[in-house]
Design a protein around this motif. Structure first.
Motif, PDB file in Angstrom:
ATOM      1  N   VAL A 141      56.499 -13.115  43.584  1.00 28.84           N
ATOM      2  CA  VAL A 141      57.557 -13.860  42.912  1.00 28.84           C
ATOM      3  C   VAL A 141      58.861 -13.530  43.633  1.00 28.84           C
ATOM      4  CG1 VAL A 141      56.421 -13.905  40.663  1.00 28.84           C
ATOM      5  CG2 VAL A 141      58.047 -12.092  41.166  1.00 28.84           C
ATOM      6  N   THR A 142      59.756 -14.490  43.655  1.00 26.10           N
ATOM      7  CA  THR A 142      61.078 -14.272  44.230  1.00 26.10           C
ATOM      8  C   THR A 142      62.054 -14.050  43.085  1.00 26.10           C
ATOM      9  OG1 THR A 142      60.555 -15.651  46.131  1.00 26.10           O
ATOM     10  CG2 THR A 142      62.885 -15.252  45.694  1.00 26.10           C
ATOM     11  N   VAL A 143      62.825 -12.979  43.190  1.00 22.06           N
ATOM     12  CA  VAL A 143      63.830 -12.650  42.185  1.00 22.06           C
ATOM     13  C   VAL A 143      65.194 -12.814  42.845  1.00 22.06           C
ATOM     14  CG1 VAL A 143      64.686 -10.905  40.573  1.00 22.06           C
ATOM     15  CG2 VAL A 143      62.248 -10.969  41.154  1.00 22.06           C
ATOM     16  N   HIS A 144      66.035 -13.644  42.242  1.00 22.75           N
ATOM     17  CA  HIS A 144      67.394 -13.860  42.741  1.00 22.75           C
ATOM     18  C   HIS A 144      68.336 -13.021  41.885  1.00 22.75           C
ATOM     19  CE1 HIS A 144      70.516 -15.906  44.944  1.00 22.75           C
ATOM     20  NE2 HIS A 144      71.154 -16.113  43.803  1.00 22.75           N
ATOM     21  N   LEU A 145      69.035 -12.105  42.518  1.00 19.99           N
ATOM     22  CA  LEU A 145      69.899 -11.163  41.814  1.00 19.99           C
ATOM     23  C   LEU A 145      71.324 -11.698  41.743  1.00 19.99           C
ATOM     24  CD1 LEU A 145      68.641  -7.924  43.614  1.00 19.99           C
ATOM     25  CD2 LEU A 145      67.825  -8.891  41.439  1.00 19.99           C
ATOM     26  N   ASP A 146      71.713 -12.124  40.538  1.00 23.86           N
ATOM     27  CA  ASP A 146      73.071 -12.626  40.305  1.00 23.86           C
ATOM     28  C   ASP A 146      73.904 -11.688  39.444  1.00 23.86           C
ATOM     29  OD1 ASP A 146      73.374 -14.996  41.741  1.00 23.86           O
ATOM     30  OD2 ASP A 146      72.468 -16.209  40.172  1.00 23.86           O
ATOM     31  N   CYS A 147      73.246 -10.782  38.713  1.00 26.68           N
ATOM     32  CA  CYS A 147      73.962  -9.899  37.798  1.00 26.68           C
ATOM     33  C   CYS A 147      73.119  -8.647  37.544  1.00 26.68           C
ATOM     34  CB  CYS A 147      74.268 -10.622  36.482  1.00 26.68           C
ATOM     35  SG  CYS A 147      72.780 -11.185  35.615  1.00 26.68           S
ATOM     36  N   GLU A 148      73.714  -7.696  36.859  1.00 24.19           N
ATOM     37  CA  GLU A 148      73.017  -6.429  36.565  1.00 24.19           C
ATOM     38  C   GLU A 148      71.741  -6.653  35.752  1.00 24.19           C
ATOM     39  OE1 GLU A 148      73.331  -3.334  37.657  1.00 24.19           O
ATOM     40  OE2 GLU A 148      75.040  -3.887  38.907  1.00 24.19           O
ATOM     41  N   ALA A 149      71.744  -7.642  34.879  1.00 23.71           N
ATOM     42  CA  ALA A 149      70.543  -7.933  34.088  1.00 23.71           C
ATOM     43  C   ALA A 149      69.378  -8.328  34.998  1.00 23.71           C
ATOM     44  CB  ALA A 149      70.825  -9.037  33.069  1.00 23.71           C
ATOM     45  N   ASP A 150      69.677  -9.010  36.103  1.00 25.76           N
ATOM     46  CA  ASP A 150      68.627  -9.372  37.062  1.00 25.76           C
ATOM     47  C   ASP A 150      68.061  -8.135  37.752  1.00 25.76           C
ATOM     48  OD1 ASP A 150      69.133 -12.027  36.397  1.00 25.76           O
ATOM     49  OD2 ASP A 150      70.380 -12.384  38.183  1.00 25.76           O
ATOM     50  N   VAL A 151      68.922  -7.155  38.015  1.00 26.64           N
ATOM     51  CA  VAL A 151      68.464  -5.887  38.604  1.00 26.64           C
ATOM     52  C   VAL A 151      67.547  -5.180  37.619  1.00 26.64           C
ATOM     53  CG1 VAL A 151      69.173  -3.602  39.447  1.00 26.64           C
ATOM     54  CG2 VAL A 151      70.478  -5.650  40.104  1.00 26.64           C
ATOM     55  N   ASP A 152      67.940  -5.148  36.350  1.00 26.13           N
ATOM     56  CA  ASP A 152      67.093  -4.525  35.325  1.00 26.13           C
ATOM     57  C   ASP A 152      65.744  -5.240  35.215  1.00 26.13           C
ATOM     58  OD1 ASP A 152      69.113  -2.705  34.783  1.00 26.13           O
ATOM     59  OD2 ASP A 152      69.886  -3.835  33.066  1.00 26.13           O
ATOM     60  N   LEU A 153      65.780  -6.574  35.284  1.00 27.60           N
ATOM     61  CA  LEU A 153      64.539  -7.350  35.265  1.00 27.60           C
ATOM     62  C   LEU A 153      63.670  -6.992  36.457  1.00 27.60           C
ATOM     63  CD1 LEU A 153      62.702  -9.657  34.231  1.00 27.60           C
ATOM     64  CD2 LEU A 153      64.164 -11.243  35.527  1.00 27.60           C
ATOM     65  N   LEU A 154      64.268  -6.897  37.644  1.00 25.46           N
ATOM     66  CA  LEU A 154      63.510  -6.527  38.841  1.00 25.46           C
ATOM     67  C   LEU A 154      62.850  -5.161  38.664  1.00 25.46           C
ATOM     68  CD1 LEU A 154      62.631  -6.919  41.813  1.00 25.46           C
ATOM     69  CD2 LEU A 154      64.806  -5.829  42.454  1.00 25.46           C
ATOM     70  N   LEU A 155      63.583  -4.180  38.172  1.00 29.06           N
ATOM     71  CA  LEU A 155      63.011  -2.853  37.987  1.00 29.06           C
ATOM     72  C   LEU A 155      61.842  -2.871  37.009  1.00 29.06           C
ATOM     73  CD1 LEU A 155      65.546  -2.098  39.593  1.00 29.06           C
ATOM     74  CD2 LEU A 155      65.781  -0.115  38.131  1.00 29.06           C
ATOM     75  N   THR A 156      61.968  -3.638  35.941  1.00 26.87           N
ATOM     76  CA  THR A 156      60.873  -3.769  34.984  1.00 26.87           C
ATOM     77  C   THR A 156      59.654  -4.405  35.639  1.00 26.87           C
ATOM     78  OG1 THR A 156      62.413  -3.957  33.133  1.00 26.87           O
ATOM     79  CG2 THR A 156      60.201  -4.833  32.788  1.00 26.87           C
ATOM     80  N   LEU A 157      59.888  -5.441  36.444  1.00 23.92           N
ATOM     81  CA  LEU A 157      58.774  -6.115  37.117  1.00 23.92           C
ATOM     82  C   LEU A 157      58.145  -5.247  38.202  1.00 23.92           C
ATOM     83  CD1 LEU A 157      60.146  -9.760  37.344  1.00 23.92           C
ATOM     84  CD2 LEU A 157      58.357  -8.874  35.820  1.00 23.92           C
ATOM     85  N   VAL A 158      58.941  -4.406  38.864  1.00 29.42           N
ATOM     86  CA  VAL A 158      58.370  -3.475  39.846  1.00 29.42           C
ATOM     87  C   VAL A 158      57.423  -2.515  39.147  1.00 29.42           C
ATOM     88  CG1 VAL A 158      58.877  -1.564  41.435  1.00 29.42           C
ATOM     89  CG2 VAL A 158      60.221  -3.679  41.552  1.00 29.42           C
ATOM     90  N   SER A 159      57.798  -2.050  37.964  1.00 32.82           N
ATOM     91  CA  SER A 159      56.920  -1.188  37.185  1.00 32.82           C
ATOM     92  C   SER A 159      55.614  -1.911  36.857  1.00 32.82           C
ATOM     93  CB  SER A 159      57.626  -0.743  35.905  1.00 32.82           C
ATOM     94  OG  SER A 159      56.802   0.095  35.140  1.00 32.82           O
ATOM     95  N   SER A 160      55.714  -3.175  36.456  1.00 36.33           N
ATOM     96  CA  SER A 160      54.511  -3.976  36.176  1.00 36.33           C
ATOM     97  C   SER A 160      53.681  -4.171  37.431  1.00 36.33           C
ATOM     98  CB  SER A 160      54.904  -5.342  35.608  1.00 36.33           C
ATOM     99  OG  SER A 160      55.515  -5.205  34.356  1.00 36.33           O
ATOM    100  N   ALA A 161      54.346  -4.388  38.561  1.00 37.55           N
ATOM    101  CA  ALA A 161      53.626  -4.575  39.827  1.00 37.55           C
ATOM    102  C   ALA A 161      52.873  -3.309  40.223  1.00 37.55           C
ATOM    103  CB  ALA A 161      54.603  -4.979  40.934  1.00 37.55           C
ATOM    104  N   LEU A 162      53.494  -2.160  40.040  1.00 37.28           N
ATOM    105  CA  LEU A 162      52.806  -0.902  40.362  1.00 37.28           C
ATOM    106  C   LEU A 162      51.549  -0.737  39.517  1.00 37.28           C
ATOM    107  CD1 LEU A 162      55.875   1.471  40.796  1.00 37.28           C
ATOM    108  CD2 LEU A 162      54.184   0.872  42.561  1.00 37.28           C
ATOM    109  N   LYS A 163      51.652  -1.049  38.242  1.00 36.32           N
ATOM    110  CA  LYS A 163      50.476  -0.973  37.361  1.00 36.32           C
ATOM    111  C   LYS A 163      49.410  -1.969  37.799  1.00 36.32           C
ATOM    112  CE  LYS A 163      53.005   0.616  33.343  1.00 36.32           C
ATOM    113  NZ  LYS A 163      53.548   0.252  32.039  1.00 36.32           N
ATOM    114  N   ALA A 164      49.835  -3.186  38.143  1.00 32.69           N
ATOM    115  CA  ALA A 164      48.881  -4.221  38.572  1.00 32.69           C
ATOM    116  C   ALA A 164      48.145  -3.802  39.837  1.00 32.69           C
ATOM    117  CB  ALA A 164      49.607  -5.549  38.795  1.00 32.69           C
TER     118      ALA A 164
END
Length: 131
Positions: free
Chosen positions: A77-100
């Motif tokens: 997935v491509t994540v476009h970082l426009d604000c701090e909330a997007d960074v937080d979303l990316l970090l959450t998804l990285v955690s999910s990706a590691l588990k996957a």
């Protein structure tokens, strides 16, 4: 410091990730012991290897975010970082990706054609909202 640089700095502190060049040839990558997990391509665009299975499981939530861009058939997935909330979303998804990546059998998913770089065009949110 850009949003992508801040995210990269935060993720490099995670013990399960190590940094290096992205296999696609553009930007920096973070990888687990098994796979490349995230590619930082620019100051705002990041590709995340979430796996097809995880994308299917999270499809509804992912498609509801204006920061996430999905490419049919891709495990990235491509994540476009426009604000701090997007960074937080990316970090959450990285955690999910590691588990996957930890829970999938080695042959569970066909070889990936690579990340979505040059396969996805990301428009700034204000361009989408205004047009």
């Amino acid at each position: 410091m850009t949003l992508a640089q801040r995210a990269l700095e935060r993720l490099q502190a995670w013990p399960d990730l190590s940094a290096g060049p992205a296999s696609c040839g553009t930007g920096r990558a973070l990888r687990s012991a098994r796979d490349e997990i995230v590619h930082f391509h620019s100051d705002r665009d990041v590709d995340l290897h979430l796996t097809r299975r995880a994308i299917q499981r999270l499809r509804y939530d992912l498609s509801g975010s204006s920061a996430i861009h999905l490419l049919p058939g891709s495990g990235w997935v491509t994540v476009h970082l426009d604000c701090e909330a997007d960074v937080d979303l990316l970090l959450t998804l990285v955690s999910s990706a590691l588990k996957a990546h930890q829970t999938r059998p080695a042959a569970a998913e066909p070889a990936q054609p690579g990340c979505n770089f040059h396969r996805v065009t990301v428009l700034p949110r204000d361009a989408v909202a205004g047009g």
